[in-house]
Motif scaffolding. Sequence first.
Motif, PDB file in Angstrom:
ATOM      1  N   LEU A  82      10.615  58.840 -40.653  1.00  0.00           N
ATOM      2  CA  LEU A  82      10.472  58.780 -39.141  1.00  0.00           C
ATOM      3  C   LEU A  82       9.799  57.411 -38.664  1.00  0.00           C
ATOM      4  O   LEU A  82      10.338  57.007 -37.738  1.00  0.00           O
ATOM      5  N   MET A  86      11.914  54.902 -36.411  1.00  0.00           N
ATOM      6  CA  MET A  86      11.495  54.570 -34.941  1.00  0.00           C
ATOM      7  C   MET A  86      11.149  52.830 -34.929  1.00  0.00           C
ATOM      8  O   MET A  86      11.603  52.194 -33.779  1.00  0.00           O
ATOM      9  N   MET A 126      16.621  61.000 -29.383  1.00  0.00           N
ATOM     10  CA  MET A 126      15.486  61.640 -30.268  1.00  0.00           C
ATOM     11  C   MET A 126      16.092  62.588 -31.355  1.00  0.00           C
ATOM     12  O   MET A 126      15.711  62.709 -32.520  1.00  0.00           O
ATOM     13  N   LEU A 130      15.758  62.166 -35.354  1.00  0.00           N
ATOM     14  CA  LEU A 130      15.104  63.033 -36.227  1.00  0.00           C
ATOM     15  C   LEU A 130      16.216  63.531 -37.454  1.00  0.00           C
ATOM     16  O   LEU A 130      15.680  63.623 -38.485  1.00  0.00           O
ATOM     17  N   ARG A 145      10.553  70.024 -31.765  1.00  0.00           N
ATOM     18  CA  ARG A 145      10.452  68.785 -32.299  1.00  0.00           C
ATOM     19  C   ARG A 145      11.123  67.651 -31.350  1.00  0.00           C
ATOM     20  O   ARG A 145      10.420  66.775 -31.340  1.00  0.00           O
ATOM     21  N   LEU A 149       8.833  64.524 -30.038  1.00  0.00           N
ATOM     22  CA  LEU A 149       9.131  63.170 -30.643  1.00  0.00           C
ATOM     23  C   LEU A 149       9.404  62.249 -29.309  1.00  0.00           C
ATOM     24  O   LEU A 149       9.118  61.040 -29.316  1.00  0.00           O
ATOM     25  N   TYR A 153       7.589  58.743 -28.888  1.00  0.00           N
ATOM     26  CA  TYR A 153       8.422  57.662 -28.717  1.00  0.00           C
ATOM     27  C   TYR A 153       7.978  56.715 -27.087  1.00  0.00           C
ATOM     28  O   TYR A 153       7.823  55.669 -27.435  1.00  0.00           O
ATOM     29  N   LEU A 179       2.278  60.528 -35.119  1.00  0.00           N
ATOM     30  CA  LEU A 179       3.074  61.057 -35.998  1.00  0.00           C
ATOM     31  C   LEU A 179       2.594  62.148 -36.899  1.00  0.00           C
ATOM     32  O   LEU A 179       2.785  63.426 -37.116  1.00  0.00           O
ATOM     33  N   ASP A 186       3.569  70.444 -35.636  1.00  0.00           N
ATOM     34  CA  ASP A 186       4.765  70.919 -36.173  1.00  0.00           C
ATOM     35  C   ASP A 186       4.379  72.371 -37.133  1.00  0.00           C
ATOM     36  O   ASP A 186       5.263  73.256 -37.175  1.00  0.00           O
TER      37      ASP A 186
END
Length: 234
Positions: A82, A86, A126, A130, A145, A149, A153, A179, A186
């Motif tokens: 991830l 990004m 996003m 993911l 999620r 994110l 971001y 994260l 999460d």
Amino acid sequence: MPATKDPQTKLIDAAMELAASGRWHDVTMIDIATAANTDIAIAFDHFKSKADILRQFVRKIDRLVLADLDPAEFNEPGHDRLIAVMMARFDALAPYRPALKSIIADHGDLGPADALRAIKTHFGSMRWMLDAAGFTTGGLHGSLRIAGLGTIYARGFLQWLDDETTDFGPTMAALDRALARGSNWDKRIHTGILRFNNLRGKVQSKCSGLAQKYRPTTHTETAPDSTKNPDISS
């Protein structure tokens, strides 16, 4: 000889160049068409507004990032994948930083309806990021999620805009920390959803059992026997 750009790409590039050289609020669709050496009617065929150009620009960045994915990285831990996705996004945006600073300074010059569409486009990006990193994005957990994110971001993007290092190390470090915190949340959300689903299943099972137990019994009426009750009129 370089390939000729299609009208849509020419208009997007012209819009970014105009944003980089002046205030985004002052740029008009006619300015963009003129800078792209494109007829205004052709510009209308491709874009309805500056906000539409920005949405397509985001999709262009999505395509660049997804096209550059290395399948060999799919075996790496999800956290590392991830971050890689990004940072690849920021690398793709790097040539447009002056334009993006101008656009952000004017909040995209978006009205309420365009702002809602922009949010939808952002969450769509996003979701793809993911998915590209190997995370599931379906159901309630997936939606949470995507929202999480999106927030991470957005904060990382604002830091990246002012990150003057050559490797964007501070931005990467901030993303790594954010994260990591997001991963903890999460896991908690995943556990909470499992417990909720388990409890819901037990409640539904209990309610079904009670409904079955107290379901009223129906009785079928028996027609009278004509031989035992002869018609007195006969």
